[in-house]
Design a protein around this motif. Structure first.
Motif: not given
Length: 133
Positions: A32-45, A48-58
């Motif tokens: 569960y801890l790994v799952l949460a950390g992984t989602f947090h990282g993907v959310h941050a990525i 940043k890569i969203s074509p929409v400025p100031s995107s909040s992530g997934i």
């Protein structure tokens, strides 16, 4: 049907996890801890890569067997609600979960922010809320 709820602090640590469906496979605490950390990282990525400025992530992740809805607060806390794909009014449910969190966790003078949530009132409120959903 609501499958589970995860609350992730702004640093990516899992502060609350609860399954609401019996058919879910039980994971270890570490998983569960790994799952949460992984989602947090993907959310941050994704923010940043969203074509929409100031995107909040997934915000929503849809699959054949589930839908994951992420609501991020102004403080960076993320609420992940995992439901079946056909579940309606998830935004309303997320708001009610956040209201419970505000009332029973954040207003608790004995709760330390960013630490695991231990609140019987929060648990009871969630049980009632999910049974009504």
């Amino acid at each position: 049907m609501i499958y589970s709820l995860y609350i992730i602090n702004k640093a990516g640590g899992l502060v609350y996890q609860r399954d609401f469906a019996e058919q879910l496979e039980k994971l270890s605490s570490n998983d569960y801890l790994v799952l949460a950390g992984t989602f947090h990282g993907v959310h941050a990525i994704t923010s940043k890569i969203s074509p929409v400025p100031s995107s909040s992530g997934i915000e929503v992740l849809e699959a054949e067997t589930f839908k994951l809805i992420c609501t991020q607060t102004l403080t960076g806390t993320k609420f992940l609600l995992v439901t079946d794909p056909q579940h309606q009014n998830v935004e309303v449910l997320q708001k009610k979960v956040y209201d419970l969190y505000s009332n029973f966790v954040m207003k608790n003078p004995f709760h330390t922010p960013e630490m695991p949530i231990r609140s019987d009132q929060f648990d009871a409120g969630l049980t009632k809320l999910i049974s009504e959903a």
